[in-house]
Structure formats: structure tokens, C-alpha cells
Design a protein around this motif. Sequence first.
Motif, PDB file in Angstrom:
ATOM      1  N   GLU A  17      41.723  36.206  49.536  1.00 30.72           N
ATOM      2  CA  GLU A  17      40.284  36.487  49.379  1.00 30.72           C
ATOM      3  C   GLU A  17      39.607  35.317  48.642  1.00 30.72           C
ATOM      4  N   LEU A 150      39.606  34.224  43.509  1.00 26.98           N
ATOM      5  CA  LEU A 150      39.167  35.571  43.120  1.00 26.98           C
ATOM      6  C   LEU A 150      37.868  35.509  42.338  1.00 26.98           C
ATOM      7  N   THR A 153      35.006  35.781  44.655  1.00 24.02           N
ATOM      8  CA  THR A 153      34.748  37.073  45.313  1.00 24.02           C
ATOM      9  C   THR A 153      34.072  38.049  44.363  1.00 24.02           C
ATOM     10  N   PRO A 159      34.802  45.452  45.638  1.00 23.55           N
ATOM     11  CA  PRO A 159      36.033  45.059  46.333  1.00 23.55           C
ATOM     12  C   PRO A 159      36.598  46.201  47.183  1.00 23.55           C
ATOM     13  N   GLU A 163      41.301  43.926  48.276  1.00 23.76           N
ATOM     14  CA  GLU A 163      40.666  42.976  47.346  1.00 23.76           C
ATOM     15  C   GLU A 163      40.823  43.421  45.888  1.00 23.76           C
TER      16      GLU A 163
END
Lengths: 216, 216
Positions: A17, A150, A153, A159, A163
Motif C-alpha cells: 500500500e 504507509l 496512505t 483503511p 490496509e
Amino acid sequence: MKNKLYMGCFITLEGIEGVGKSTQLAFISDYLKQKNIPVTITREPGGTPISEAIRQLLLAPALTQEKISAETELLLFFAARAQHIDTVIRPALRRGDWVICDRFTEASYAYQGGGRGIDVAFIRDLQQWIQKDLTVDCVLLLDAPVELALGRTRCRHQPDRIEAETQAFFNRARATYLARAKQKANRYHIIDASLSVPEVTSQIQHVLERLIRLVY
Amino acid sequence: MKNKLYMGCFITLEGIEGVGKSTQLAFISDYLKQKNIPVTITREPGGTPISEAIRQLLLAPALTQEKISAETELLLFFAARAQHIDTVIRPALRRGDWVICDRFTEASYAYQGGGRGIDVAFIRDLQQWIQKDLTVDCVLLLDAPVELALGRTRCRHQPDRIEAETQAFFNRARATYLARAKQKANRYHIIDASLSVPEVTSQIQHVLERLIRLVY
């Protein structure tokens, strides 16, 4: 290099991710279209209505209080993949499209194999039963340190179930991707995704140029 | 006969649509409870919230216009099964329950193997990866001619996606069940389900009595 049984070329984007796959997918699509290459863009899990319904089961943050077992997760990914191959990927390759897929079987090795610890032999069996003669021509592995990826994201959205995994999980997934890239150096291209977007794009463009020369 | 790794006894009911599994499941449950045997009644695909969600995908008459591929169907059944084994079947057997399950892996051989023509070796691989040491102690195969069985279902409800299959499909499924019953005669018990309900019940009671004598 060219996939013998199909006219088109099969490229997959892999990586954990936050490595910037969506941005680069859009670049690849535009770049190939400029070269008048017919393109099918798709993603896993998903790509067909049934596979997208399976995606919902897989990624919904809390469908139920029940924890999905690692094996159930793996089988759901391959169920979605089997449908996707039959309905989208093989027909597109047969009509000569280049298929660009956001994640494919390598992600099962990284996430369910490396991340969850499922026996690699099980994943290999499933791959052989489902893919048969279908092979990926080029795996673009967008690689960046887990903390960096991360971090990107976190500011995006709520999430999903995967995730929301731990940093240790993504460290194992990344390590598996990198180990497989070494083993399969003829198909894997490691792209340094810690750099700026234009720098990442430039690395990918370089790979695509070589691929076009090989195929045409 | 007793499942060595578990305390409980694992019984599955198999057979095509309309052979009367639901009626006999209720009888088995009552009969074992009368004998003070702890019972878990469950079904496939299903038995847990996640597996029931997979069941919806599998059986919805027309979720989408898209046809589910035979391999996707098989993998969805095994995804539901893996979850069901981990969440319901193993815990119940470990605490000493007798588990009575409406269909299990033999149905994958009959329906996806016989019915859809999927390679039996693929089903066997999945069975080994998912079930590991878990074996069924007793398969009760309720068998009746396809025309008779399907005739009974027609008056019940709107058929689901699999119930709506052709008679030829069910003929292949039934033939596969019967062939496997011959191969695995120590675990399979063929029950003549063309008879009246009390006569079918009486055959099953006979098998249960023998099983109880073997286990206790």
C-alpha cells in the motif's frame, strides 16, 4: 519475452500500500495509448462484477465480527482471479490488448505467503490450476520502505481490512516481493518508488520502451 | 471408525436436490439428542457469517448477468469450507460434539467434478490443503433417481442457481456420488431415498445405531 499463446502483453503492477500504483497505472495507460497500443486496465481483486463482489467480502473493514482465516482469504483471492482471467484477461490478450493489472498472483505470494505465512506450495498449486498457460510478461514492483509507503496512505481514507494490518505484516510482504524479484529477475523490474512521482514515472517509461522494442 | 484426532464424530449428509436431506437432518438431530449425544448441526456452503455471505454469491439466481466460471465456483465452495472448518467444525469436534453437516467435500466431487467436469486432482489438492487431518467418519448418501428427486423440489420454491441446472447435470452428480460410494465403502452409506420418509429414517437409524456402538 512475448506471451506465446496470446497476441497482447500482460503487465502487472505490484507493491505494498502507498507505493503509488494508481498514479503510475494512469501514466502507463496514457503512455501506451499515445503509442497506439490497445490497452485494458484492470485490478485485483476485482475486474468483473462477481470478482468485485468477492473484493467486498475480502476488504470490508468489519463485515462481521468473524475473522477471515488465512486460507479462506487466499481462496477468495483465487476465486476472484479465476473469474477475472476467464472474463477479462484472456479475452483482452487474445484480441491483442496490452493488459495492465493492478496486482495479480505475485500479491498472493507476498501477502498470503509472506504476510500470513501460508505454505508457498499451496499458492503455487492454485496458480498452476488457475493460470495454466497464462504467464505475466512483466511485473513492475514499486518498492519503497514500509514506513514511507504507509505514511502516504494514512492521509487518504479509512483503511480497508488489509490496509489496516501491522507494519510487521507489510515488512514480510515487502521482503517476499523483493525475494521473488531476485528469483525471477527476467520478468520482475524493481522500481524505486521512494523517489518523486516524475522520477518513478521515468523508470517505468524506460521499462516500457524496452518492452515495446521486444514485442514489436 | 472414530476420528482419532477429535473426540466427536463427523457425519455428513450428501445427495442431489430433493432427496430429503432437511427432513432427515432434523431426525438425526432429535435421535442423537435423545441418546444424550451433544450435536452441532450445520450446512455447506455456510455455517458461519462469512461462509453464508459466500453462499449468497454462489446461489443467488442472477447476482449479475455474468456466468460464474466452474473454477471460481469450486474455489468459493472451498473458501466457505475453510472458514467453516476453522470456525465451526473443528471446535465442535474438539469439544466432543457430533457434527452433522448438510453437504461437505463429497458434494464438490459430485457437483463441480461430475457436474461441471473439473479435474478431480484439483479437488483432491484443495481437499488436502484445507481439511488436512480432518476426515468424515460417516457419509450418508441419500440416493434417488434424478427425475423423482427433482420432481419433489419443483413445488417448493424458486430454484437457486445450482438447483436450476439441467437434469443431465444432476445425472452426472448422482453418478459421481454413487461411484465414490463404491470406492469408499467403509465410510459411505447409501440410503434409498426413493422410499417413504419413515422408511428412509429407519435406514438412517440403523446406520446411527451401528455408529454409536462403534464410538461408545
